[in-house]
Design an enzyme around this catalytic site. Structure first.
Site: not given
Ligand code: AMP
Length: 286
Positions: A34, A39, A152, A178
């Site tokens: 996703a 990413h 994370d 981001v």
């Protein structure tokens, strides 16, 4: 399309043997798919710094503590592969759960104190699941470099320590979070928010920013920092702050008197979606 989509460990290994023998620098970006701009930023960095980029897309059952979260996790593999292609990725490795876990796992990675607080305190077994799948991916790909997001932060601290403690020959690069224009950290889980929840979701970034401003203005007492941050969460039945803590950036242990740079991290439930975010904050120099 020039990206190669690979689904088995054997096929990926076969492909990477030649790449490695050619002396090419392999970059790994592990994801659960996703894919979004967060990413894409990791992938673009890998593309700039490595000769051969492998993106893994695997929703790892081992790291989900709630079945509904695993089942509802967004899966958009065709779009993910297309995005990877547009970013010049060489290989997308998207194995099935049966390929990654052909038999019950009898040997896993145990994560100690690093998982005691923040998400680790609320998601039993989560970081053992993360560390185990990350270790498997490191062994399968044998990359030179791997890219992880600072979004994370606890995961990144654990991966850095995993690599150090187990002498894994790989460099770990942390990439800045981001965000959307209003500050919300990009996340695959944001897709689950309805319009109203999406507006409410910015409360987490606002609370963390308030905590950072308190610390930067010299507040040393973590409880005062937390109280200022919590006051920014509107009282709305769809919002529930799970935790908001100040921790040491490496050990992930709570800091009650803030005299050094810390990470302020929080988890906020927005309806049935759990969002996490964090900011670095440093006290004013004396
Ligand atoms: P995920 O697919 O959510 O497991 O994330 C895969 C990788 O992308 C992890 O290293 C995340 O920390 C990173 N990532 C996710 N969201 C962001 C973001 N908004 N900014 C930077 N990195 C991110």
């Amino acid at each position: 399309m020039s990206v190669t989509r690979i689904e088995t460990v054997a096929a990926l290994r076969e492909r990477l043997v030649a790449v490695r023998h050619a002396g090419r620098r392999i970059g790994l970006v592990p994801t659960m798919g996703a894919l979004h701009q967060g990413h894409a930023t990791l992938i673009a960095r890998a593309r700039r710094e490595c000769d051969h980029v492998v993106v893994t897309v695997f929703v790892n059952p081992l790291q989900f503590d709630r079945r509904d979260d695993l089942e509802r996790y967004p899966r958009t593999l065709d779009a993910d592969v297309a995005l990877c292609d547009s970013l010049g990725v060489d290989v997308v490795f998207a194995p099935s759960a049966a390929e990654m876990y052909p038999r019950p796992m009898r040997c896993t990675i145990e994560v100690k104190e690093l998982a005691d607080h923040l998400c680790g305190a609320y998601r039993p077994g989560h970081f053992a699941g993360v560390a185990t799948v990350v270790m498997k991916l490191f062994e399968i790909v044998q990359a030179d470099v791997a890219y992880f997001g600072e979004k994370d932060a606890q995961q990144l601290a654990i991966v850095r320590r995993l690599v150090a403690d187990l002498n894994v020959p790989i460099s770990i690069i942390g990439v800045e979070t981001v965000r959307e224009a209003d500050g919300l950290a990009m996340s695959s889980r944001n897709q689950r928010l309805d319009q109203c929840e999406r507006k409410l979701a910015t409360a987490l970034f606002t609370a963390l920013s308030t905590a950072r401003a308190e610390i930067e203005s010299g507040t040393q007492d973590a409880e005062r920092v937390r109280a200022a941050a919590r006051s920014q969460i509107p009282s709305d039945e769809r919002l529930r702050l799970e935790y908001l803590e100040t921790v040491d950036p490496e050990t992930m242990q709570p800091i009650e008197r803030i005299l050094e740079p810390v990470i302020v991290a929080g988890a906020l439930w927005v309806g049935t979606t759990r969002l996490i975010d964090n900011l670095r904050a440093a006290p004013p120099s004396l």
